[in-house]
Design an enzyme around this catalytic site. Sequence first.
Site, mmCIF file in Angstrom:
data_model
loop_
_atom_site.group_PDB
_atom_site.id
_atom_site.type_symbol
_atom_site.label_atom_id
_atom_site.label_comp_id
_atom_site.label_asym_id
_atom_site.label_seq_id
_atom_site.Cartn_x
_atom_site.Cartn_y
_atom_site.Cartn_z
ATOM 1 N N ASP A 13 -23.820 16.661 82.926
ATOM 2 C CA ASP A 13 -24.352 15.820 81.920
ATOM 3 C C ASP A 13 -25.513 16.430 81.369
ATOM 4 O OD1 ASP A 13 -22.366 13.883 82.639
ATOM 5 O OD2 ASP A 13 -23.789 13.213 84.099
ATOM 6 N N LYS A 16 -23.232 19.227 77.329
ATOM 7 C CA LYS A 16 -22.255 20.328 77.207
ATOM 8 C C LYS A 16 -21.408 19.763 75.912
ATOM 9 C CE LYS A 16 -20.705 19.966 81.195
ATOM 10 N NZ LYS A 16 -21.589 19.004 81.846
ATOM 11 N N GLY A 40 -17.352 13.602 81.726
ATOM 12 C CA GLY A 40 -17.676 12.708 80.490
ATOM 13 C C GLY A 40 -18.329 13.457 79.508
ATOM 14 N N HIS A 41 -17.732 14.028 78.296
ATOM 15 C CA HIS A 41 -18.581 14.958 77.297
ATOM 16 C C HIS A 41 -18.452 13.971 76.278
ATOM 17 C CE1 HIS A 41 -16.925 18.769 79.664
ATOM 18 N NE2 HIS A 41 -17.927 17.641 80.395
ATOM 19 N N GLN A 225 -18.922 19.406 84.442
ATOM 20 C CA GLN A 225 -19.578 19.297 85.515
ATOM 21 C C GLN A 225 -20.950 20.414 85.180
ATOM 22 O OE1 GLN A 225 -15.934 19.563 86.873
ATOM 23 N NE2 GLN A 225 -16.279 17.521 86.309
HETATM 24 P P1 GDP Z 1 -21.925 16.628 79.200
HETATM 25 O O1 GDP Z 1 -21.253 15.974 80.285
HETATM 26 O O2 GDP Z 1 -22.723 17.859 79.561
HETATM 27 O O3 GDP Z 1 -21.367 16.698 77.877
HETATM 28 O O4 GDP Z 1 -23.171 15.490 78.730
HETATM 29 P P2 GDP Z 1 -22.977 13.887 78.550
HETATM 30 O O5 GDP Z 1 -22.299 13.470 77.356
HETATM 31 O O6 GDP Z 1 -22.426 13.206 79.772
HETATM 32 O O7 GDP Z 1 -24.511 13.487 78.653
HETATM 33 C C1 GDP Z 1 -25.463 13.909 77.666
HETATM 34 C C2 GDP Z 1 -25.912 12.691 76.933
HETATM 35 O O8 GDP Z 1 -27.104 12.982 76.090
HETATM 36 C C3 GDP Z 1 -24.767 12.014 75.892
HETATM 37 O O9 GDP Z 1 -25.025 10.841 75.899
HETATM 38 C C4 GDP Z 1 -25.400 12.774 74.530
HETATM 39 O O10 GDP Z 1 -24.756 12.069 73.427
HETATM 40 C C5 GDP Z 1 -26.682 12.842 74.604
HETATM 41 N N1 GDP Z 1 -27.663 14.014 74.073
HETATM 42 C C6 GDP Z 1 -27.076 15.260 74.075
HETATM 43 N N2 GDP Z 1 -27.965 16.017 73.704
HETATM 44 C C7 GDP Z 1 -29.144 15.236 73.453
HETATM 45 C C8 GDP Z 1 -30.516 15.350 73.068
HETATM 46 O O11 GDP Z 1 -30.895 16.515 72.560
HETATM 47 N N3 GDP Z 1 -31.423 14.421 72.913
HETATM 48 C C9 GDP Z 1 -30.979 13.233 73.395
HETATM 49 N N4 GDP Z 1 -31.627 12.188 73.295
HETATM 50 N N5 GDP Z 1 -29.529 12.797 73.781
HETATM 51 C C10 GDP Z 1 -28.865 13.879 73.902
HETATM 52 P P1 IMO Z 2 -19.503 16.368 83.316
HETATM 53 O O1 IMO Z 2 -18.819 17.380 82.842
HETATM 54 C C1 IMO Z 2 -22.111 14.484 86.446
HETATM 55 C C2 IMO Z 2 -20.234 14.290 90.364
HETATM 56 C C3 IMO Z 2 -20.006 12.981 91.051
HETATM 57 C C4 IMO Z 2 -20.195 13.326 92.628
HETATM 58 C C5 IMO Z 2 -19.560 14.563 92.411
HETATM 59 C C6 IMO Z 2 -18.341 14.885 93.189
HETATM 60 O O2 IMO Z 2 -19.741 15.003 82.518
HETATM 61 O O3 IMO Z 2 -20.877 16.949 83.210
HETATM 62 P P2 IMO Z 2 -15.934 14.011 91.913
HETATM 63 O O4 IMO Z 2 -15.358 13.011 91.490
HETATM 64 O O5 IMO Z 2 -15.972 15.192 90.845
HETATM 65 O O6 IMO Z 2 -15.159 14.579 93.305
HETATM 66 O O7 IMO Z 2 -17.281 13.519 92.398
HETATM 67 O O8 IMO Z 2 -19.676 15.271 91.410
HETATM 68 N N1 IMO Z 2 -19.672 14.681 89.195
HETATM 69 C C7 IMO Z 2 -20.362 14.766 87.920
HETATM 70 N N2 IMO Z 2 -21.692 14.367 87.791
HETATM 71 N N3 IMO Z 2 -21.397 14.871 85.370
HETATM 72 C C8 IMO Z 2 -20.165 15.333 85.623
HETATM 73 O O9 IMO Z 2 -19.328 15.683 84.793
HETATM 74 C C9 IMO Z 2 -19.552 15.036 87.023
HETATM 75 N N4 IMO Z 2 -18.300 15.330 87.478
HETATM 76 C C10 IMO Z 2 -18.535 14.969 88.836
HETATM 77 O O10 IMO Z 2 -20.955 11.938 90.425
HETATM 78 O O11 IMO Z 2 -21.551 13.505 92.816
HETATM 79 MG MG MG Z 3 -20.984 14.088 81.304
#
Ligand code: GDP
Ligand code: IMO
Ligand code: MG
Length: 425
Positions: A13, A16, A40-41, A225
Site C-alpha cells: 500500500d 504503487k 489493491g492498487h 504487496q
Molecule cells: P498500492 O497497493 O501500493 O497501490 O497502494 P494503495 O492504493 O493500496 O494505497 C495507497 C493509497 O494512497 C491510495 O488510496 C492512493 O490513492 C493514495 N495515494 C497515493 N499517493 C498518495 C499521495 O501522495 N498522497 C495522498 N494523500 N494519497 C496518496
Molecule cells: P498491495 O499490493 C497490504 C498482507 C495481509 C496479511 C499478509 C498475508 O495492495 O500493496 P495474504 O492474503 O497475502 O496471505 O495475507 O499480507 N497483504 C497486504 N497488505 N497491501 C497488500 O497488497 C497486501 N497483500 C497482502 O494483510 O497481513
Molecule cells: Mg494496496
Amino acid sequence: MKNLCVVGLQWGDEGKGKIVDALAEGFDIVARYQGGSNAGHTVVIDGKKFVLHLVPSGILRESLLCIIGNGVVVDPPLLLKEIEELRAKGVKVGKNLLLSDRAHVVFPYHKQQDILQENDSARAKIGTTGRGIGPCYTDKSARCGIRICDMLDRATFKEKLQANVKFKNRLFAALYKNTTALSFEDMYREYAELAEQLRPYVADTVQLLNEAEAAGKKILFEGAQGALLDVDFGTYPYISSSNAGTGGAACGTGMPPKSIGRIIGIMKAYCTRVGEGPFPSELTDALGERLRQQGGEFGATTGRPRRCGWFDAVAVRHTAALCGVDSITMTKLDVLSGLESVKAAVAYRIDGKEVRNFPANTGALQGCEIVYESFPGWTEDISKARKFDELPQNARRFVIALEKLIKIPIECISVGNSREATIRR
Ligand code: GDP
Ligand code: IMO
Ligand code: MG
C-alpha cells in the site's frame, strides 16, 4: 536500460498503483509478476477512483498491453468481475489484457483453507486477506496446483480438480470439525465455464514478453504487496506467500533477471501495515489514528484499518538493498503536514545492543526498542506543490534526511492521490 520495475519497499500500500499509472505512459507493456487478488492498487484519474486487484495498473492507459504474469495466482470469478467493473467505468479491456497460461488458479478450497488455518489456534494468525493466496502458492510448490493451461484442457482439468477436491475434503474433515465438504461436480461445472470466459485472454506470455523485448519494446514490471511481505526477505511468517521483491519479477514473468532494468522503489513518508506481525515503529496512540484518518489508511481490498507508524529507515535500507533500488519515489508526504515534528526510526535496540541491519528474527523485532531521529514539522498544505522548491523548508529537510539515511536518491515525491500531484526532482 529501457525496462523498469516498480516495487513496494514497506508492507504494501505504498502507492504503487498511482506510480505505475504515472510511469506507464512511456512503456509498451505493463506486466504484473506476483500476488493475486490480495492486492489493491488505487489509481485516481480526474477524481475517478479505480482499484485494481489482478489487472495491472497500466490498463488505464489504452495504448498499452497489460500482462498478468505466470507468478500471479488468479481467482477466475474475481478477475472476470474486475474486468466487467473496469468496462462499466469506460475502461477498454480486450486484446490489451493477456493472462499467462502458466499462472496458477485459486479455487474455493484455497479460500476455505485460508480461513480454516487463520482460525486454527495451533497456528500463528497472519491476518490474511482470506483470498486463498497462501494455500494456492503452497499447492504450486507442492506440485498439486492447477494452472490456467490445465484448466483449459477439459480432461486434464477434470482429473486434477477431482483429485484436489477429494484430497482437500479429506484434509479439512480430518483436521477441522464442522467443515462442509465441497462438491467436485458443482466446482467443475462452474470453473469449466469460467475457463471458457478466460480463454480469449490466455497466451504464452513468457514467449510473448521475450519476443517483445527482442523487438525493442519497453516493459514495466509491476510488483504487488511490499518487500517486507516477501516470503524470503519479509517479516516471516507474517508475510504474503510470494516474492514481492524484485527477485519475483524474473520468475513471475519468465524474463531473465538481466532484463529487469532500472528499479524504482516506492515508500510512504511513514509506515503502514495490514494484518498481524511485527511493526517496530507502530503508533498505537492518537498520532497513529491521525495518520490513519489523514492518510485514508483503510485497506483497498478488505477495508480493514491499516496500522500506522513512523517511517522506518532500518526496514527500508534492507528492502532497498535486496531489491537493488536505483531511485526512490516517496508518497503521501502531504499526510504529514500539520505535525509539530516528524520522526524516522534509524536503529533498533535489541538486548541492549544498537542494531542498524534488519534482523531475520521476527521475535527480536517484536520487542525491540526504537532509536528515532526527530525533525521539525511543517504546517502548510503541500498538496499543490509541483516543484521541490515549492515545498516548505522543513518538508525538504525531511526528504533530504531520509535520502541520507537510505543512501538512495529520492527522485520523485507524491503529494496527493491524483496523477498530477507529483514532484520530480
Ligand atoms: P498500492 O497497493 O501500493 O497501490 O497502494 P494503495 O492504493 O493500496 O494505497 C495507497 C493509497 O494512497 C491510495 O488510496 C492512493 O490513492 C493514495 N495515494 C497515493 N499517493 C498518495 C499521495 O501522495 N498522497 C495522498 N494523500 N494519497 C496518496
Ligand atoms: P498491495 O499490493 C497490504 C498482507 C495481509 C496479511 C499478509 C498475508 O495492495 O500493496 P495474504 O492474503 O497475502 O496471505 O495475507 O499480507 N497483504 C497486504 N497488505 N497491501 C497488500 O497488497 C497486501 N497483500 C497482502 O494483510 O497481513
Ligand atoms: Mg494496496
